[in-house]
Design a protein around this motif. Structure first.
Motif, PDB file in Angstrom:
ATOM      1  N   UNK A 163       0.749  -1.389   0.408  1.00  0.00           N
ATOM      2  CA  UNK A 163       0.311  -0.418   0.237  1.00  0.00           C
ATOM      3  C   UNK A 163       1.537   1.643   0.132  1.00  0.00           C
ATOM      4  N   UNK A 164       1.669   1.298   0.656  1.00  0.00           N
ATOM      5  CA  UNK A 164       3.192   2.142   0.960  1.00  0.00           C
ATOM      6  C   UNK A 164       4.476   1.725   0.200  1.00  0.00           C
ATOM      7  N   UNK A 165       5.203   2.412  -0.681  1.00  0.00           N
ATOM      8  CA  UNK A 165       6.375   2.419  -1.125  1.00  0.00           C
ATOM      9  C   UNK A 165       6.987   3.544  -1.062  1.00  0.00           C
ATOM     10  N   UNK A 216       3.341   6.544  -3.037  1.00  0.00           N
ATOM     11  CA  UNK A 216       4.954   5.975  -3.162  1.00  0.00           C
ATOM     12  C   UNK A 216       5.669   7.121  -3.503  1.00  0.00           C
ATOM     13  N   UNK A 217       6.789   7.197  -2.692  1.00  0.00           N
ATOM     14  CA  UNK A 217       8.015   7.847  -2.101  1.00  0.00           C
ATOM     15  C   UNK A 217       9.072   7.733  -2.763  1.00  0.00           C
ATOM     16  N   UNK A 218       9.388   8.968  -3.172  1.00  0.00           N
ATOM     17  CA  UNK A 218      11.058   9.074  -4.160  1.00  0.00           C
ATOM     18  C   UNK A 218      12.336   9.891  -2.743  1.00  0.00           C
ATOM     19  N   UNK A 224       4.806  11.106  -4.758  1.00  0.00           N
ATOM     20  CA  UNK A 224       5.498  11.552  -3.416  1.00  0.00           C
ATOM     21  C   UNK A 224       6.372  11.723  -3.662  1.00  0.00           C
ATOM     22  N   UNK A 225       7.460  13.041  -3.637  1.00  0.00           N
ATOM     23  CA  UNK A 225       9.029  13.812  -3.562  1.00  0.00           C
ATOM     24  C   UNK A 225       9.383  13.856  -2.270  1.00  0.00           C
ATOM     25  N   UNK A 234       2.232  16.314  -3.581  1.00  0.00           N
ATOM     26  CA  UNK A 234       3.135  16.135  -1.982  1.00  0.00           C
ATOM     27  C   UNK A 234       4.308  16.015  -2.799  1.00  0.00           C
ATOM     28  N   UNK A 235       4.707  17.241  -1.405  1.00  0.00           N
ATOM     29  CA  UNK A 235       6.354  17.043  -1.286  1.00  0.00           C
ATOM     30  C   UNK A 235       6.512  17.299   0.101  1.00  0.00           C
TER      31      UNK A 235
END
Length: 416
Positions: A89-91, A125-127, A149-150, A188-189
Motif C-alpha cells: 500500500x506504501x512504497x 509512493x515516495x522517492x 510523493x517526493x 505531495x512534497x
C-alpha cells in the motif's frame, strides 16, 4: 539530549544482541505485507553527517547491474515465498540518492517491481531526491510510473551551514526542484531540514524554516543534527574543528520549530515530522506503529511478525548473496512479544496520538498491565499524560523522548 531521528538499534535491550546469530526461518507465517522499502545507495558525494549506507563514484553500467540484482532479490519474494505475500500500500525509495539512478534504469526498476508484485493497492509512493539531481524530465517519468510523493533533502537554506554539512547543492536548487516536480504533476512534497548545526543560530534556523514554508509544500521533516560515531562530522567534533550547539540552544530551536510550523498550518504528527491535514507520510507510520514491511537493496531493513533483519550493508556482499540466489540478510533478530511491546511503546510515543493500548492486542500483550508501573511513574513526573486508552508525551516529555522510550524497553527487559 533528545534524539529526534528514528534509530531503533541504539536503544535496544541487551537481550536482543544475543539473538543476532539467528537465521531467518523458511516460513514466516501466512502474512500479507503492505509496505516496501527499497534502498538505492548511490551518491555523488558522501555528506559528513550521514550514517546511512551509501557509495560514490559508480558508473552507469554498475547502476544498471544494480537494478538487475534488485529485481533478482525481489524475485526471491514472489509467489508467497516464506509465507509472505507482498501487496504494498506504501512504497518508499531511499538512499543514498535514488534519483542518481539513470532515468531508464529507474523506470526499469519501477516496472520490474510492478511485474513481480500486485501494486494495485498502492496509495503512497515516495522517492527521496537530492535538490541538485531532479530535472523535469526525470520527475515526469516518475509521476507517469505511479510515484506520487517526493522528499527533498534541503537540510538548510544557509550556504555556510550547507558547506559545513558537506551538502553539494545550493539553496536555490531546492525551489527549482520543487518547481520541476510540480510541473511534472506532483502535489505531495516533503522537505527535510536539520537544526542544531554548529554555528547555527535561532535566527538562521528560523530563516530556513521560513524558506521551507514559503515553498508551499505539504510536509516538513526537522531533525536535530546527531553525531554518529562512524561519520566525518563525529571525527571533526572530536578533533575540535567545531563546537556542538548547547543543549539549551537545541531545545530552543526544537520548541520554536513546533510553534512556527503549527502557525503555518502544519501539525506535528510525530516528533520530527510536520504535515498539513491529511498529508502524513503513510509509509513511515507503518514503522512507528510496529507494522510489517519488506526491504530490498543493501542495508535495507525488514520486519515480519517479530522477525527483523537487515540486508548486508556492503554492495559487493549484497551482490554476491543475490547472485547465489540467497537472501542477503545479515543481522537477524527474533523479538518475543514483550520485546515487541517495548519497541512498539517507544515508537508510538513519538506520535502525536501516543501509545494506544489496543495496538498491542495483535502481539498478545496487555500494555496497560505490563507497563502499569512505568506509566504511573512517568505520569507522576509530569512526562506522560494518561488517558483511558493509552498515554502521550507531555511538553516536558517531548524534550527527552528517547530516554522515556528507553524506560519502556527496560521495563520489558525485566520480565521473565
Amino acid at each position: 539530549m533528545m534524539r529526534q531521528s528514528l534509530t531503533i538499534a541504539a536503544a535496544e535491550p541487551a537481550s536482543l544482541a544475543r539473538e543476532a546469530a539467528l537465521t531467518l526461518p523458511g516460513w514466516l507465517g501466512d502474512r500479507e505485507i503492505g509496505a516496501l522499502y527499497v534502498h538505492i545507495p548511490f551518491c555523488f558525494h558522501k555528506c559528513h553527517y550521514c550514517d546511512f549506507y551509501s557509495i560514490t563514484r559508480q558508473t552507469a553500467g554498475r547502476m544498471e547491474q544494480f537494478v538487475d540484482r534488485l529485481l533478482a532479490e525481489a524475485g526471491q519474494w514472489q509467489n508467497g515465498s516464506r509465507g509472505v505475500s507482498l501487496r504494498p500500500k506504501t512504497v518508499f525509495f531511499g538512499g543514498g540518492t535514488p534519483t542518481l539512478l539513470p532515468l531508464d534504469a529507474m523506470r526499469r526498476l519501477i516496472r520490474g517491481l510492478r511485474r513481480r508484485f500486485d501494486f494495485s493497492q498502492v496509495c503512497e509512493w515516495t522517492i527521496e531526491a537530492n535538490p541538485a539531481t531532479l530535472n523535469t524530465e526525470y520527475a515526469r517519468m516518475l509521476r507517469d510510473e505511479g510515484v506520487d510523493r517526493l522528499s527533498f533533502g534541503a537540510q538548510s537554506f544557509d550556504p555556510a551551514e550547507l558547506k559545513l554539512l558537506e551538502r553539494h547543492h545550493d539553496p536555490s536548487d531546492v525551489g527549482r526542484s520543487i518547481e520541476n516536480a510540480r510541473a511534472a504533476g506532483f502535489t505531495r512534497l516533503n522537505v527535510d531540514l536539520i537544526y542544531a548545526i554548529p554555528g547555527q543560530t535561532l535566527t538562521s534556523w528560523a530563516a530556513s524554516l521560513e524558506e521551507a514554508v514559503a515553498l508551499g509544500v505539504d510536509h516538513v521533516s526537522c531533525y536535530n543534527l546527531t553525531y554518529e560515531s562512524n561519520t566525518p562530522m563525529a571525527v571533526r567534533k572530536r578533533l575540535g574543528h567545531f563546537q556542538a550547539l548547547s543543549e539549551s540552544a537545541e531545545l530552543e530551536m526544537f520548541h520554536f520549530t513546533r510553534q512556527r510550523l503549527q502557525q503555518a498550518g502544519f501539525a506535528a504528527y510525530e516528533i520530527s515530522n510536520f504535515a498539513r491535514p491529511g498529508q502524513d507520510c503513510r509509509h513511515n507510520l507503518v514503522y512507528w506503529n510496529g507494522g510489517d514491511y519488506l526491504g530490498f537493496g543493501p542495508s535495507a531493513a525488514a520486519h515480519v511478525s517479530g522477525w527483523r533483519w537487515k540486508n548486508r550493508a556492503h554492495l559487493g556482499e549484497w551482490e554476491t548473496a543475490v547472485d547465489a540466489v540467497s537472501l542477503p540478510a545479515g543481522d537477524v533478530e527474533h523479538l518475543d512479544p514483550h520485546q515487541r511491546a517495548g519497541e512498539l511503546a517507544m515508537l508510538q510515543l513519538r506520535l502525536c496520538d501516543g501509545l494506544r493500548f489496543d495496538a498491542f492486542g495483535s502481539i498478545g500483550i496487555d500494555a496497560a498491565k505490563v507497563f502499569a508501573r512505568t506509566l504511573s511513574e512517568l505520569a507522576r513526573q509530569g512526562l506522560l499524560d494518561l488517558t483511558g486508552s493509552g498515554a502521550r508525551l507531555t511538553a516536558r516529555g517531548l524534550e527527552i523522548a528517547d530516554a522515556i522510550g528507553g524506560e519502556f524497553l527496560a521495563a520489558v527487559g525485566h520480565i521473565e
